[in-house]
Design an enzyme around this catalytic site. Structure first.
Site, short mmCIF file in Angstrom:
data_model
loop_
_atom_site.label_atom_id
_atom_site.label_comp_id
_atom_site.label_asym_id
_atom_site.label_seq_id
_atom_site.Cartn_x
_atom_site.Cartn_y
_atom_site.Cartn_z
N ASP A 1 -52.14 -22.26 -11.78
CA ASP A 1 -51.04 -23.09 -11.33
C ASP A 1 -51.59 -24.03 -10.26
O ASP A 1 -52.65 -23.77 -9.68
CB ASP A 1 -49.94 -22.21 -10.74
CG ASP A 1 -48.63 -22.97 -10.54
OD1 ASP A 1 -48.61 -24.19 -10.83
OD2 ASP A 1 -47.66 -22.35 -10.09
N ASP B 222 -48.37 -16.19 -9.29
CA ASP B 222 -47.86 -15.66 -8.03
C ASP B 222 -46.37 -15.40 -8.05
O ASP B 222 -45.79 -14.98 -7.05
CB ASP B 222 -48.22 -16.59 -6.86
CG ASP B 222 -47.68 -18.01 -7.07
OD1 ASP B 222 -46.94 -18.22 -8.05
OD2 ASP B 222 -48.00 -18.88 -6.25
N ASP C 174 -44.43 -15.80 -13.98
CA ASP C 174 -45.80 -15.81 -14.51
C ASP C 174 -46.14 -14.52 -15.23
O ASP C 174 -47.16 -14.45 -15.92
CB ASP C 174 -46.80 -16.02 -13.36
CG ASP C 174 -46.64 -17.36 -12.69
OD1 ASP C 174 -46.42 -18.35 -13.40
OD2 ASP C 174 -46.73 -17.43 -11.45
#
Length: 777
Positions: A287, A526, A530
């Site tokens: 990300d 995080d 996800d």
């Protein structure tokens, strides 16, 4: 006041977690193994046969076991300290007192405070607030579920957004919490290629030695006229050579030392095997936030709709819009870094009263407040605005996005016929670039690891930031909202590097599409959204500052959230893979040779020519010592070939040649009038020639360290053949000049055959590498 029984009942139902191996379990796993049982039986049989000099393998086995226990206990101490730091804690009300307790100390009737990003650690009932919960790991359904007052909460699910309190009704084995490790971390139980292959080698050897040992013993006594003692010694010589006694130990110790090394770097491995998986990775999905950029965000400016890119905040009267937005952000009360940055910029303010709030979610990509009949939203312009409104501020949005800045829009919902999000104020935010980010991505570039950036932000913004830190092909970006089918995603993963406006379910699809192309995929995350992608990836990595949910589901946790630690993980993993592969070649050579010769001895009805001590001396200097020393050498080259194929191709030719040479020697020994003792010594030296050639082959290209390892092995073997004590211990006897000539003829033939096969294999490997490069281009 609670009674004593009630208190005991509360304590009885304390939550439990799956702990690391205990000291006793580590000792038990190393001592009470199948092969140690085989060695114990062999030792008893040799004592019974009074062949005490054949027990030279016993000290090696004891030393191996002791080293394994010592290193794993040492690693456990370091990892236990790290696990305490990584354990999730919760704020609870207990007996009217608010306190913070670790997950494994939660009790029934505790009132637990929950918010976005946390895992639900035990079953309970929501008694205050509203939560959006993801139960996908329990039910398989990816949709978020809204939980209201009185709703049941299941452990193993995660809070996506919202805040609330829940009274725990069941903890520990009484609820889903006991299954959380299985559900959320089932990725951690996947065995890596190297682990599976080594376990297969050990399993095959473990099964094969029993019938072969029985057949050799029976044949020696009944057909070859040997005494029981002689038959035992002959049988043991074959069996010892077939046992890969140090292979699994070497792997276990290498992984334990790797985990301990990384623990000192603040990297927590929930599964030590993930080191190997990361070392083999082809694609790393990251990300933008938390990997490329830091978790700190700041507002750089605000702008009214239609403002030109050149205008500044001071040029505009934004006071009314800012006042409205200030009340909005203090009403929504999201805990993400964007909202923190907005609060720092706009300052303290009064929240709306009696407002209906929808917090920001990755699915909606905006937050919403409804108050006094008015509705306001905050999110990305390309999500909220109509084409007409976007066009009116297009120049501003494009200019800031192209500079790597993030643009949000605060809107008021107008309902004149159709619903319209009328822009009130644009907010421009900036993420700081992580320290060492450029250096880290340069490392992955050199190591042949492709990076894919998967983000919910504007693809232009993400592309600009990715280019800043040197990610290759950062200019190849796509808006994932335009990808509507799995086929489109599968096509896109091969063309694009940057994916913007990615929905949570698309992250999983991107990972699966990459894996469909036979690529090893690692995924960093995080947040709760996800997790599904992390679950599908070959290896998952979470940041220490990420949500509890992501940290619990990941195989690897960077506790200090320093993405540059990835270099340490990959380099250490590749060192383990490369060195274990080389060491396994040495072990497999001995195992394959011994198995072939034992089977041939049974078929051809002749005595196994090597005694246990002769096998032990070759094992010591051409397997044990070199394998251990080579496992310590730094080696970060990426393995392209499968573990088993490479090991078999490296060890097979020499093992087959040594077997044929010694089988021929035994078959024609009567023509040369060779005694059993002379045959054993010549066979030992022939085995040493083949083993030494294997050692030289896997040590190439030579450097100072590998040269020293090879020299130690060669000199050590020579010295043990000269020193009287070791000669007697390993049953080394003199052979005549005539017998030396026979050895020389066989050794030269053996050398030539092995060398020709090595050259042919090297040529084929070179052609394969050239073809692979052509295909890649």
């Amino acid at each position: 006041m609670k009674t004593k029984n009630t208190q005991n009942e509360r304590i009885k139902h304390k939550a439990t977690t799956v702990s690391q191996d205990t000291v006793w379990s580590i000792i038990r796993k190393n001592v009470f193994t199948y092969f140690n049982l085989v060695f114990a039986i062999i030792a008893v049989l040799l004592v019974f046969a009074r062949s005490y000099r054949s027990l030279t393998f016993v000290p090696v086995i004891i030393a191996n076991t002791g080293i394994g226990i010592f290193q794993q206990l040492r690693s456990k101490r370091v990892l236990d300290k790290l696990n305490v730091l990584a354990q999730a804690s919760y704020t609870v009300e207990r007996n009217g007192v608010e306190m913070t307790v670790p997950m494994d100390e939660l009790e029934t009737d505790d009132v637990i405070f929950l918010e976005g990003g946390q895992q639900i650690p035990a079953d309970g009932t929501l008694c205050e607030g509203t939560l959006n919960v993801n139960e996908s790991l329990l039910t398989g359904e990816e949709d978020e579920i809204e939980k209201l007052d009185g709703s049941q909460l299941m452990s193993g699910s995660f809070v996506v957004s919202g805040k609330g309190k829940a009274r725990l009704t069941a903890v520990g084995s009484e609820c889903y919490a006991a299954r959380l490790t299985t559900k959320a971390k089932e990725i951690k139980n996947k065995k890596s290629e190297m682990i599976k292959n080594i376990e297969l080698i050990i399993k095959v050897a473990g099964i094969a030695i029993i019938p072969i040992a029985i057949a050799l013993f029976v044949e020696a006594v009944t057909l070859n006229g040997k005494t029981t003692s002689e038959a035992i010694v002959s049988m043991v010589g074959a069996v010892i050579g077939m046992i890969p006694e140090g292979l699994y130990l070497l792997l276990t110790v290498a992984l334990a030392l790797g985990a301990m090394y990384l623990a000192k770097k603040k990297v927590l491995l929930h599964d030590m095997r993930s080191i190997e998986t990361l070392a083999r990775v082809d694609v790393l999905c990251v990300d933008k936030t938390g990997t490329i950029t830091s978790n700190e965000m700041s507002v750089t400016e605000v702008a009214l709709p239609g403002t030109s890119p050149e205008a500044t905040t001071e040029d505009q009267d934004t006071s009314e819009a800012k006042a409205l937005l200030r009340r909005y952000i203090h009403t929504v009360d999201d805990g993400n870094i964007t909202m923190t940055a907005l609060k720092e910029y706009f300052g303290e303010g009064e929240a709306f009263s009696d407002a209906q709030v929808i917090p920001f979610t990755s699915k909606l990509k905006y937050s919403q407040v409804k108050v006094n009949g008015e509705m306001y939203r905050l999110g990305a312009p390309d999500i909220l605005l109509s084409e007409e409104d976007k066009q009116a501020s297009h120049a501003l949005i494009e200019d800031r996005s192209s500079k790597g800045l993030r643009v949000l829009v605060f809107t008021k919902v107008e309902k004149t016929g159709s619903e319209r999000n009328a822009p009130v104020l644009f907010i421009i935010l900036k993420n700081g670039i992580r320290k060492n980010a450029a250096e880290t991505f340069e490392y992955f570039k050199k190591q042949g690891v492709e990076v894919k950036v998967i983000s919910g932000d504007n693809p232009i913004t993400v592309s600009k930031i990715a280019a800043t830190v040197g990610i290759p092909n950062a200019e190849k970006y796509i808006d994932a909202s335009t990808l509507e089918t799995e086929e489109q995603i599968e096509d896109a993963v091969l063309k694009y590097t940057i994916f913007g406006r990615v929905k949570p379910e698309q992250k999983k699809s991107i990972v699966l599409a990459l894996k469909k192309n036979k690529l090893k995929v690692a995924m960093t995350g995080d947040g709760v959204n996800d997790i599904l992608a992390m679950k599908e990836a070959d290896c998952s990595i979470a940041m220490g500052t990420g949500s509890d949910a992501a940290r619990q589901a990941a195989q690897v946790v960077l506790l200090d959230s320093d993405f540059s630690r990835m270099k340490d993980i990959v380099s250490r993993g590749r060192q383990i893979i490369n060195n274990i592969t080389r060491s396994s070649t040495l072990f497999l050579f001995k195992n394959v040779f011994s198995a072939l010769l034992a089977i041939f001895s049974i078929i051809a009805v002749f005595n196994y020519p090597l005694v246990p001590s002769q096998i032990s001396i070759v094992t010591l200097f051409n397997t044990g010592i070199p394998a251990f020393l080579m496992s310590l050498e730094p080696n970060t080259k990426k393995q392209q070939q499968s573990f088993f194929k490479k090991v078999l191709l490296n060890s097979g030719p020499a093992a087959l040649t040594a077997f044929i040479s010694i089988a021929v020697l035994v078959a024609i020994s009567s023509s040369f009038n060779l005694s059993p003792t002379s045959i054993g010594m010549i066979a030992t030296y022939m085995l040493e020639v083949a083993a030494f050639m294997i050692l030289v082959h896997i040590a190439r290209p030579f450097n100072l360290y590998r040269s020293i390892v090879v020299a130690i092995a060669f000199v050590g073997f020579i010295l043990f053949n000269i020193i009287p004590i070791t000669r007697n211990l390993y049953m080394i006897s003199d052979i005549s000049a005539y017998e030396w000539k026979i050895f020389a003829v066989f050794a030269v033939a053996e050398f030539i055959i092995i060398r020709i096969i090595e050259l042919l294999f090297d040529r084929v490997k070179k052609q394969v590498r050239v073809q692979r490069k052509k295909n890649a281009n």
